[in-house]
Motif scaffolding. Structure first.
Motif, PDB file in Angstrom:
ATOM      1  N   ILE A  44       1.324 -66.375  26.416  1.00 11.52           N
ATOM      2  CA  ILE A  44       0.909 -65.203  27.258  1.00 11.52           C
ATOM      3  C   ILE A  44       2.198 -64.954  28.332  1.00 11.52           C
ATOM      4  O   ILE A  44       2.210 -63.816  28.895  1.00 11.52           O
ATOM      5  CB  ILE A  44      -0.284 -65.407  28.029  1.00 11.52           C
ATOM      6  CG1 ILE A  44      -0.347 -66.707  28.844  1.00 11.52           C
ATOM      7  CG2 ILE A  44      -1.659 -65.551  27.339  1.00 11.52           C
ATOM      8  CD1 ILE A  44      -1.297 -66.675  29.990  1.00 11.52           C
ATOM      9  N   LEU A  45       3.136 -65.729  28.176  1.00 16.55           N
ATOM     10  CA  LEU A  45       4.465 -65.206  28.585  1.00 16.55           C
ATOM     11  C   LEU A  45       5.179 -64.086  28.276  1.00 16.55           C
ATOM     12  O   LEU A  45       5.191 -63.927  27.142  1.00 16.55           O
ATOM     13  CB  LEU A  45       5.316 -66.566  28.750  1.00 16.55           C
ATOM     14  CG  LEU A  45       5.305 -68.045  29.407  1.00 16.55           C
ATOM     15  CD1 LEU A  45       6.296 -68.790  29.165  1.00 16.55           C
ATOM     16  CD2 LEU A  45       5.299 -67.721  30.852  1.00 16.55           C
ATOM     17  N   THR A  46       5.084 -63.165  29.292  1.00 17.78           N
ATOM     18  CA  THR A  46       5.747 -61.799  28.808  1.00 17.78           C
ATOM     19  C   THR A  46       6.873 -61.867  27.675  1.00 17.78           C
ATOM     20  O   THR A  46       6.601 -61.192  26.933  1.00 17.78           O
ATOM     21  CB  THR A  46       5.882 -61.049  29.870  1.00 17.78           C
ATOM     22  OG1 THR A  46       4.785 -60.931  31.069  1.00 17.78           O
ATOM     23  CG2 THR A  46       6.219 -59.738  29.691  1.00 17.78           C
ATOM     24  N   GLU A  47       7.680 -62.879  28.077  1.00 16.04           N
ATOM     25  CA  GLU A  47       8.784 -62.719  26.923  1.00 16.04           C
ATOM     26  C   GLU A  47       8.323 -63.303  25.460  1.00 16.04           C
ATOM     27  O   GLU A  47       9.167 -63.187  24.612  1.00 16.04           O
ATOM     28  CB  GLU A  47       9.895 -63.621  27.590  1.00 16.04           C
ATOM     29  CG  GLU A  47       9.740 -65.162  27.620  1.00 16.04           C
ATOM     30  CD  GLU A  47      10.736 -65.918  28.056  1.00 16.04           C
ATOM     31  OE1 GLU A  47      11.443 -66.364  27.268  1.00 16.04           O
ATOM     32  OE2 GLU A  47      10.929 -65.855  29.194  1.00 16.04           O
ATOM     33  N   MET A  81      11.263 -57.716  32.663  1.00 18.32           N
ATOM     34  CA  MET A  81      10.094 -57.298  33.580  1.00 18.32           C
ATOM     35  C   MET A  81       9.758 -58.438  34.392  1.00 18.32           C
ATOM     36  O   MET A  81       9.252 -58.215  35.582  1.00 18.32           O
ATOM     37  CB  MET A  81       8.968 -56.802  32.544  1.00 18.32           C
ATOM     38  CG  MET A  81       9.438 -55.674  31.899  1.00 18.32           C
ATOM     39  SD  MET A  81       8.078 -55.252  30.755  1.00 18.32           S
ATOM     40  CE  MET A  81       7.806 -53.405  31.154  1.00 18.32           C
ATOM     41  N   GLN A  82       9.589 -59.621  34.019  1.00 22.18           N
ATOM     42  CA  GLN A  82       9.224 -61.177  34.629  1.00 22.18           C
ATOM     43  C   GLN A  82      10.147 -61.056  35.814  1.00 22.18           C
ATOM     44  O   GLN A  82       9.535 -61.549  37.061  1.00 22.18           O
ATOM     45  CB  GLN A  82       9.074 -62.356  33.753  1.00 22.18           C
ATOM     46  CG  GLN A  82       8.468 -63.329  34.256  1.00 22.18           C
ATOM     47  CD  GLN A  82       6.844 -63.019  34.370  1.00 22.18           C
ATOM     48  OE1 GLN A  82       6.136 -62.981  33.491  1.00 22.18           O
ATOM     49  NE2 GLN A  82       6.618 -62.939  35.502  1.00 22.18           N
ATOM     50  N   LYS A  83      11.478 -61.103  35.643  1.00 22.29           N
ATOM     51  CA  LYS A  83      12.176 -61.329  36.733  1.00 22.29           C
ATOM     52  C   LYS A  83      12.377 -60.376  37.659  1.00 22.29           C
ATOM     53  O   LYS A  83      12.761 -60.437  38.968  1.00 22.29           O
ATOM     54  CB  LYS A  83      13.677 -61.444  36.144  1.00 22.29           C
ATOM     55  CG  LYS A  83      14.254 -62.609  35.434  1.00 22.29           C
ATOM     56  CD  LYS A  83      15.509 -62.740  35.048  1.00 22.29           C
ATOM     57  CE  LYS A  83      15.970 -63.780  33.641  1.00 22.29           C
ATOM     58  NZ  LYS A  83      16.840 -63.344  33.203  1.00 22.29           N
ATOM     59  N   ALA A  84      11.671 -58.898  37.420  1.00 24.59           N
ATOM     60  CA  ALA A  84      12.109 -57.913  38.140  1.00 24.59           C
ATOM     61  C   ALA A  84      11.254 -58.274  39.806  1.00 24.59           C
ATOM     62  O   ALA A  84      11.787 -57.640  40.535  1.00 24.59           O
ATOM     63  CB  ALA A  84      11.464 -56.564  37.621  1.00 24.59           C
ATOM     64  N   PRO A  93      -0.568 -52.136  19.174  1.00 26.36           N
ATOM     65  CA  PRO A  93      -1.237 -52.612  20.600  1.00 26.36           C
ATOM     66  C   PRO A  93      -0.116 -52.789  21.368  1.00 26.36           C
ATOM     67  O   PRO A  93       1.114 -53.342  21.006  1.00 26.36           O
ATOM     68  CB  PRO A  93      -1.881 -53.632  19.909  1.00 26.36           C
ATOM     69  CG  PRO A  93      -1.262 -53.936  18.525  1.00 26.36           C
ATOM     70  CD  PRO A  93      -0.824 -52.646  18.047  1.00 26.36           C
ATOM     71  N   GLY A  94      -0.453 -53.061  22.601  1.00 31.78           N
ATOM     72  CA  GLY A  94       0.645 -53.573  23.780  1.00 31.78           C
ATOM     73  C   GLY A  94      -0.214 -54.777  24.342  1.00 31.78           C
ATOM     74  O   GLY A  94      -0.989 -55.589  23.671  1.00 31.78           O
ATOM     75  N   GLN A  95       0.540 -55.236  25.395  1.00 35.88           N
ATOM     76  CA  GLN A  95       0.382 -56.701  25.968  1.00 35.88           C
ATOM     77  C   GLN A  95      -1.179 -56.662  26.501  1.00 35.88           C
ATOM     78  O   GLN A  95      -1.865 -56.021  26.825  1.00 35.88           O
ATOM     79  CB  GLN A  95       1.282 -56.713  27.144  1.00 35.88           C
ATOM     80  CG  GLN A  95       1.626 -58.311  27.515  1.00 35.88           C
ATOM     81  CD  GLN A  95       2.754 -58.667  28.086  1.00 35.88           C
ATOM     82  OE1 GLN A  95       3.546 -57.848  28.007  1.00 35.88           O
ATOM     83  NE2 GLN A  95       2.823 -59.593  28.766  1.00 35.88           N
ATOM     84  N   GLY A  96      -1.664 -57.901  26.082  1.00 34.56           N
ATOM     85  CA  GLY A  96      -3.412 -58.196  26.260  1.00 34.56           C
ATOM     86  C   GLY A  96      -3.918 -58.567  25.233  1.00 34.56           C
ATOM     87  O   GLY A  96      -5.107 -59.034  25.003  1.00 34.56           O
ATOM     88  N   SER A  97      -3.269 -57.939  23.864  1.00 36.22           N
ATOM     89  CA  SER A  97      -3.867 -58.004  22.607  1.00 36.22           C
ATOM     90  C   SER A  97      -3.582 -59.370  21.987  1.00 36.22           C
ATOM     91  O   SER A  97      -3.898 -59.812  20.891  1.00 36.22           O
ATOM     92  CB  SER A  97      -3.616 -56.947  21.807  1.00 36.22           C
ATOM     93  OG  SER A  97      -4.236 -55.725  22.109  1.00 36.22           O
TER      94      SER A  97
END
Length: 313
Positions: free
Chosen positions: A56-59, A124-127, A8-12
């Motif tokens: 939930i922070l992407t990192e 990704m967050q910084k982009a 799975p990817g993010q969101g799970s």
């Protein structure tokens, strides 16, 4: 049954993720401990107890999801005696899940995978500054219709189809104003629903180029081995085993679309009859039959799931 393992990817992610595995298996506790050590962070505490705004922070979400997936894999192998190379013919993962798939298939070490996903999440967050990008799910439109919506909405800004998840479920990503225009256009073109997603950055579009550059550097510093079974890559929906090609596709994946629907159909074409999702949540297991009713989909994320699966081998 010819089987593929998918990740799975993010969101799970959800607070409490992996805790039942840690309570039941020393092997799972070892995985979580190794990830914590690699990151010099008590990530497992955030996974088990929250707070949710930290998880939930992407990192944090990206290495956390990988950790649960790898805990399931290691328990199946170490406690259940499963040989991944014999238990499945292919692996695949949704976005960050591609790293979990590669770690499961022996292409990356666990520590390297955790570090790569930490870097990926931060990059990704910084982009894109918070509030300048967005993603939206367009439900009821096929990929071509969603692409047409994105093209019309762009008006000189970035707006592109980012995730082709299942028939009638396409996600667009890009500049916030363009994505908001896409919501209106999609409804005019017959979408059943068009909704903004609660994400912190516009993943899988050209705005992520700074993150792709960061991943090119990070991936250049790690050893990638040939996986024990081929990976079906997000950006090509085709099998790959060559380490240099894997490295290139992982960089491309940051700005490229996740071709999940096509990936599942490519697995079917290769003789796969069942997809088994390993890790947190049941998103991918649930998408399988929406993509092709002849395929079976299931998810393994609890001690009971693991026991049931091992009995089926």
């Amino acid at each position: 049954m010819s089987r593929a393992f998918v990740f799975p990817g993010q969101g799970s992610q959800a607070v409490g993720m992996g805790k039942d595995l840690a309570d039941a298996f020393q092997t799972a506790r070892d995985v979580f401990g190794e990830v914590d050590q690699a990151l010099s962070q008590d990530l497992s505490k955030i996974m088990f107890e929250g707070p949710e705004d930290q998880l939930i922070l992407t990192e944090n979400a990206q290495p956390a999801l990988m950790a649960v997936s790898l805990a399931v894999v290691r328990v199946l192998e170490k406690d259940g005696g499963m040989d991944l190379g014999k238990a499945c013919a292919l692996v695949a993962g949704h976005s960050l899940g591609e790293y979990s798939a590669l770690a499961a298939a022996g292409a990356f070490s666990l520590a390297d995978t955790a570090k790569l996903l930490k870097i990926r999440g931060q990059a990704m967050q910084k982009a894109v500054p918070v509030g300048q990008g967005a993603m939206a799910a367009l439900l009821g439109l096929d990929l071509e219709a969603a692409r047409a919506v994105a093209d019309e909405a762009a008006q000189g800004e970035v707006c592109t189809a980012a995730n082709d998840n299942a028939p009638g479920q396409v996600v667009v990503s890009g500049a916030k104003a363009a994505v908001e225009r896409a919501l209106v256009i999609a409804k005019e073109k017959g979408a059943k629903r068009a909704v903004l997603l609660p994400v912190s950055a516009p993943f899988h579009c050209a705005l992520m180029q700074p993150a792709a550059d960061a991943m090119a550097e990070a991936l250049g510093n790690v050893t990638i081995s040939a996986p024990v079974v081929p990976l079906v890559a997000n950006v090509t929906a085709a099998q790959v085993s060559d380490p240099d090609e894997i490295r290139r596709l992982l960089v491309e994946q940051v700005t490229g679309a996740v071709r999940w629907r096509e990936s599942v159909l490519a697995m079917k074409e290769a003789g796969i009859t069942g997809l088994v999702e390993l890790g947190s949540g049941k998103v991918l297991g649930g998408l399988v039959r929406r993509i092709d009713k002849s395929l079976s989909g299931s998810s393994i994320n609890t001690p009971q799931d693991i026991e049931t699966f091992l009995e089926s081998l």
